[in-house]
Design a protein around this motif. Structure first.
Motif, PDB file in Angstrom:
ATOM      1  N   SER A 180      50.093  17.543  42.479  1.00  0.00           N
ATOM      2  CA  SER A 180      51.023  16.695  43.364  1.00  0.00           C
ATOM      3  C   SER A 180      50.717  17.209  44.791  1.00  0.00           C
ATOM      4  CB  SER A 180      52.625  16.726  43.054  1.00  0.00           C
ATOM      5  OG  SER A 180      52.739  16.153  41.706  1.00  0.00           O
ATOM      6  N   ARG A 181      50.582  18.392  45.123  1.00  0.00           N
ATOM      7  CA  ARG A 181      50.351  19.085  46.370  1.00  0.00           C
ATOM      8  C   ARG A 181      49.084  18.499  46.698  1.00  0.00           C
ATOM      9  NH1 ARG A 181      54.276  21.834  44.246  1.00  0.00           N
ATOM     10  NH2 ARG A 181      55.671  23.210  45.451  1.00  0.00           N
ATOM     11  N   TYR A 182      48.052  18.575  46.057  1.00  0.00           N
ATOM     12  CA  TYR A 182      46.818  18.144  46.372  1.00  0.00           C
ATOM     13  C   TYR A 182      46.899  16.926  46.944  1.00  0.00           C
ATOM     14  CZ  TYR A 182      41.586  18.180  46.480  1.00  0.00           C
ATOM     15  OH  TYR A 182      40.242  18.277  46.635  1.00  0.00           O
ATOM     16  N   ILE A 183      47.486  15.865  46.183  1.00  0.00           N
ATOM     17  CA  ILE A 183      47.684  14.530  46.524  1.00  0.00           C
ATOM     18  C   ILE A 183      48.372  14.366  48.164  1.00  0.00           C
ATOM     19  CG2 ILE A 183      48.967  12.111  46.166  1.00  0.00           C
ATOM     20  CD1 ILE A 183      48.134  12.983  43.118  1.00  0.00           C
ATOM     21  N   GLU A 184      49.310  15.246  48.295  1.00  0.00           N
ATOM     22  CA  GLU A 184      50.134  15.376  49.524  1.00  0.00           C
ATOM     23  C   GLU A 184      49.184  15.765  50.612  1.00  0.00           C
ATOM     24  OE1 GLU A 184      52.905  14.470  50.144  1.00  0.00           O
ATOM     25  OE2 GLU A 184      54.136  14.460  48.392  1.00  0.00           O
ATOM     26  N   VAL A 185      47.988  16.743  50.350  1.00  0.00           N
ATOM     27  CA  VAL A 185      47.160  17.111  51.375  1.00  0.00           C
ATOM     28  C   VAL A 185      46.303  15.676  51.946  1.00  0.00           C
ATOM     29  CG1 VAL A 185      45.063  18.298  51.752  1.00  0.00           C
ATOM     30  CG2 VAL A 185      47.139  19.469  50.617  1.00  0.00           C
ATOM     31  N   ILE A 186      45.776  15.220  50.960  1.00  0.00           N
ATOM     32  CA  ILE A 186      45.123  13.860  51.021  1.00  0.00           C
ATOM     33  C   ILE A 186      45.739  12.626  51.596  1.00  0.00           C
ATOM     34  CG2 ILE A 186      43.885  11.851  50.079  1.00  0.00           C
ATOM     35  CD1 ILE A 186      42.968  13.711  47.720  1.00  0.00           C
ATOM     36  N   TYR A 187      47.193  12.880  51.255  1.00  0.00           N
ATOM     37  CA  TYR A 187      48.099  11.889  51.950  1.00  0.00           C
ATOM     38  C   TYR A 187      48.115  12.053  53.625  1.00  0.00           C
ATOM     39  CZ  TYR A 187      52.358   9.794  53.731  1.00  0.00           C
ATOM     40  OH  TYR A 187      53.349   9.134  54.371  1.00  0.00           O
ATOM     41  N   ALA A 188      48.392  13.303  53.798  1.00  0.00           N
ATOM     42  CA  ALA A 188      48.454  13.642  54.916  1.00  0.00           C
ATOM     43  C   ALA A 188      47.407  13.643  55.795  1.00  0.00           C
ATOM     44  CB  ALA A 188      48.838  15.184  55.140  1.00  0.00           C
ATOM     45  N   ILE A 189      46.079  13.746  55.407  1.00  0.00           N
ATOM     46  CA  ILE A 189      44.850  13.646  56.330  1.00  0.00           C
ATOM     47  C   ILE A 189      44.687  11.965  56.389  1.00  0.00           C
ATOM     48  CG2 ILE A 189      42.359  13.279  55.657  1.00  0.00           C
ATOM     49  CD1 ILE A 189      42.419  15.691  53.898  1.00  0.00           C
ATOM     50  N   HIS A 190      45.019  11.002  55.537  1.00  0.00           N
ATOM     51  CA  HIS A 190      45.078   9.622  55.810  1.00  0.00           C
ATOM     52  C   HIS A 190      46.096   9.502  56.730  1.00  0.00           C
ATOM     53  CE1 HIS A 190      42.070   8.151  53.105  1.00  0.00           C
ATOM     54  NE2 HIS A 190      42.486   9.273  52.143  1.00  0.00           N
ATOM     55  N   LEU A 191      47.351   9.857  56.657  1.00  0.00           N
ATOM     56  CA  LEU A 191      48.277   9.705  57.671  1.00  0.00           C
ATOM     57  C   LEU A 191      47.941   9.933  58.950  1.00  0.00           C
ATOM     58  CD1 LEU A 191      51.357   8.790  58.103  1.00  0.00           C
ATOM     59  CD2 LEU A 191      51.929  11.388  57.925  1.00  0.00           C
ATOM     60  N   GLN A 192      46.920  11.034  59.085  1.00  0.00           N
ATOM     61  CA  GLN A 192      46.480  11.579  60.314  1.00  0.00           C
ATOM     62  C   GLN A 192      45.788  10.479  60.949  1.00  0.00           C
ATOM     63  OE1 GLN A 192      44.868  15.484  60.497  1.00  0.00           O
ATOM     64  NE2 GLN A 192      45.068  15.780  62.815  1.00  0.00           N
ATOM     65  N   LYS A 193      44.798   9.758  60.171  1.00  0.00           N
ATOM     66  CA  LYS A 193      43.884   8.951  60.691  1.00  0.00           C
ATOM     67  C   LYS A 193      44.760   7.625  60.844  1.00  0.00           C
ATOM     68  CE  LYS A 193      40.136   8.174  58.046  1.00  0.00           C
ATOM     69  NZ  LYS A 193      39.089   8.438  59.159  1.00  0.00           N
ATOM     70  N   LEU A 194      45.724   7.377  60.315  1.00  0.00           N
ATOM     71  CA  LEU A 194      46.718   6.441  60.643  1.00  0.00           C
ATOM     72  C   LEU A 194      47.246   6.442  62.050  1.00  0.00           C
ATOM     73  CD1 LEU A 194      47.919   3.544  59.914  1.00  0.00           C
ATOM     74  CD2 LEU A 194      49.634   4.830  58.665  1.00  0.00           C
ATOM     75  N   ARG A 195      47.834   7.827  62.442  1.00  0.00           N
ATOM     76  CA  ARG A 195      48.328   8.035  63.718  1.00  0.00           C
ATOM     77  C   ARG A 195      47.171   7.797  64.695  1.00  0.00           C
ATOM     78  NH1 ARG A 195      52.859   6.435  61.871  1.00  0.00           N
ATOM     79  NH2 ARG A 195      54.073   7.898  60.663  1.00  0.00           N
ATOM     80  N   ASP A 196      45.861   8.229  64.276  1.00  0.00           N
ATOM     81  CA  ASP A 196      44.972   8.052  65.416  1.00  0.00           C
ATOM     82  C   ASP A 196      44.953   6.552  65.626  1.00  0.00           C
ATOM     83  OD1 ASP A 196      44.575  10.871  65.564  1.00  0.00           O
ATOM     84  OD2 ASP A 196      42.921  10.775  64.286  1.00  0.00           O
ATOM     85  N   GLN A 197      44.681   5.722  64.572  1.00  0.00           N
ATOM     86  CA  GLN A 197      44.752   4.365  64.988  1.00  0.00           C
ATOM     87  C   GLN A 197      45.841   3.837  65.444  1.00  0.00           C
ATOM     88  OE1 GLN A 197      44.519   1.998  61.179  1.00  0.00           O
ATOM     89  NE2 GLN A 197      43.827   0.407  62.166  1.00  0.00           N
TER      90      GLN A 197
END
Length: 413
Positions: A129-146
Motif C-alpha cells: 500500500s505504501r509502495y502504491i502511495e509512492v507511485i501515486y505521489a509520483i504521478h500526482l507530481q506529474k499532474l501538478r506539472d501539467q
C-alpha cells in the motif's frame, strides 16, 4: 475479456544524482526487506523458538534424588550398624497428565506459527500500500506539472489579450493567481512524495543512511482480476491465519483442561536401594509410592475453571475474527469494484472528452468567443477528471492488496 488497468511509464529518478548510481527497488524487494527487518515478526519468531523448546521443561519428570542412610548405629556393639543403604529416588507425573500437557504445548506452537503468518500478511499489505502511495505521489507530481503548464498557457493567452486591449486587468490577475496556486500544488505534491517515500522506508526497516534519493521505484504495476465467487466471505473466513491461530489456541486450552482434570490421578514415585546389613551391599530393594491429590478441590478445580473460562474467551475471539474479516473483505471488494468502474469509464469516455473540451475552450478564448471563467472551468474539469482517475487507480490497487491479504493470492506485483 477481463479489464486490467495498468500503469506503464518509465522509471523515474528521485533526485539529481547520476542515474548510473540509481538503485531499483521493486515492490517484492520492499516486501521481502520489510518482513526480514520487522521487529514484531522477529520477536514473534523468537517467542516461537522458545515455545518449541518448552516441552523439554514440561515432561513431568523431576530431578532424581540420591541419598545415603545408615541406621542401628551402636559403637559399643560388635556390629557398628544394623543397616546402611544408598537410594535413588525418582518422581514423575502420571503419564496421561504429561501427554495432555505436551499436546497442549504443541497446539500453542502451531497457534504462534499462524500468528506469524497473519503478521507477515499485514506487513506485506502495508508495504504494498505504501509502495502504491509512492507511485501515486509520483504521478500526482506529474499532474501538478501539467497543471502549471496549463495555467501558464492560460496566463499567456490572457496576457496576449490584455496587450491587444481585448482583455482586462482583472482577468490577468486571475491568471496570475492560477499560476501561483499551481506552484503551491507542485510544492504540496513534492511533500506528499517525500512523506510517502519515508513512510515506506520506515516500514521496510531501512536504516536512515540507506534512505537515499538514488532509490528508484518500479513504476509499472499489474493486477489480476478477481472473481466474485473467490471472495464469498464464508469460503475464506476459517482459512485466515488469525482464525486458525485461535482454533489452535482453543485446542490447546482443551488439552490443558484435560491435564487439569487428569491431576486427580496420583503422581508416581520410585525408590531403588542398595542395602548393606554388615556383610556388604549384597541386597537390593525397591519402593513404589503414589501421591494422591487430596487438595484437588482447591488447586486443580481452580485450574479447571480457568481453562473453561479461557475456552469461552477464545470462542468469542473466533466470532470477532469471523465478523471482522467478513466486513473487511466486503469493504475491499466493493471499493475495488467502484474504482474499477471509474477507471473503465474514464478510459472509455471521460479522457477524450475532457481533452477535447480543454482544447476547444482555449481556442475559443483566444478568438474571444468565451470569457475567462468558462476557460478556467474547462481546465478545472480536465484536471479534476485526471485527479479522480489517478485516485481511482490508487484505490484500485490498494483494495486489491487488501484482498490479497485475505485470499492469499498474488494480485498486485
Amino acid at each position: 475479456m477481463s479489464y486490467f488497468p495498468k500503469i506503464s511509464l518509465l522509471f523515474l529518478l528521485l533526485g539529481f544524482l547520476n542515474p548510473s548510481h540509481a538503485q531499483l527497488l521493486t515492490i517484492n524487494d520492499a516486501v521481502d526487506q520489510a518482513i526480514k527487518n520487522n521487529a514484531q515478526i522477529n520477536q514473534m519468531r523468537s517467542q516461537l523458538n522458545q515455545k518449541k523448546e518448552e516441552w523439554r521443561t514440561q515432561m513431568g519428570i523431576s530431578a532424581p534424588e540420591f541419598s545415603y542412610m545408615k541406621e542401628g548405629i551402636n559403637n559399643k556393639a560388635a556390629d557398628p550398624f544394623q543397616e546402611q543403604r544408598m537410594t535413588v529416588s525418582q518422581s514423575i507425573d502420571f503419564p496421561l497428565t504429561t501427554a495432555y500437557r505436551l499436546k497442549a504445548l504443541k497446539e500453542e506452537e502451531k497457534a504462534m506459527e499462524f500468528s506469524i503468518q497473519e503478521e507477515e500478511r499485514k506487513v506485506k499489505a502495508g508495504v504494498k500500500s505504501r509502495y502504491i502511495e509512492v507511485i501515486y505521489a509520483i504521478h500526482l507530481q506529474k499532474l501538478r506539472d501539467q497543471q502549471l503548464k496549463l495555467a501558464t498557457e492560460l496566463y499567456n493567452a490572457v496576457f496576449t489579450q490584455f496587450e491587444t486591449g481585448i482583455g482586462n486587468g482583472m482577468d490577468l490577475t486571475k491568471a496570475e493567481l492560477q499560476v501561483a496556486e499551481s506552484n503551491n500544488d507542485i510544492d504540496d505534491s513534492r511533500r506528499q512524495l517525500h512523506q510517502a517515500r519515508y513512510s515506506l522506508f520506515n516500514l521496510m526497516g531501512l536504516p536512515p543512511e540507506n534512505q537515499k534519493y538514488t532509490i528508484e521505484f518500479m513504476d509499472t504495476l499489474q493486477s489480476k482480476d478477481v472473481e466474485i465467487s473467490q471472495i464469498t466471505a464464508l469460503s475464506v473466513l476459517t482459512e485466515q491465519p488469525s482464525y486458525k491461530s485461535s482454533a489452535k489456541e482453543l485446542a490447546a486450552s482443551g488439552y490443558f483442561l484435560k491435564e487439569a482434570r487428569s491431576n486427580i490421578l496420583p503422581d508416581i514415585r520410585f525408590n531403588l536401594y542398595k542395602q548393606d546389613y554388615g556383610t556388604g551391599y549384597n541386597f537390593n530393594g525397591f519402593e513404589l509410592g503414589l501421591s494422591f491429590p487430596i487438595w484437588y478441590p482447591l488447586e486443580q478445580k481452580g485450574k479447571i475453571r480457568m481453562n473453561l473460562a479461557r475456552q469461552e474467551e477464545i470462542q468469542w475471539k473466533q466470532k470477532e475474527i469471523r465478523s471482522g474479516v467478513k466486513e473487511q473483505i466486503e469493504h475491499a471488494w466493493h471499493s475495488y469494484e467502484v474504482s474499477r468502474s471509474t477507471i473503465k469509464r474514464y478510459d472509455e469516455t471521460i479522457r477524450s472528452k475532457a481533452e477535447k473540451l480543454r482544447t476547444l475552450t482555449l481556442s475559443a478564448y483566444r478568438l474571444g468567443e468565451i470569457d475567462l471563467l468558462n476557460l478556467i472551468n474547462a481546465q478545472q474539469i480536465y484536471l479534476n477528471s485526471q485527479q479522480r482517475y489517478l485516485s481511482a487507480l490508487r484505490d484500485f490497487y490498494i483494495q486489491l492488496v487488501e484482498l490479497e491479504r485475505f485470499l492469499d493470492l498474488e494480485l498486485v506485483y
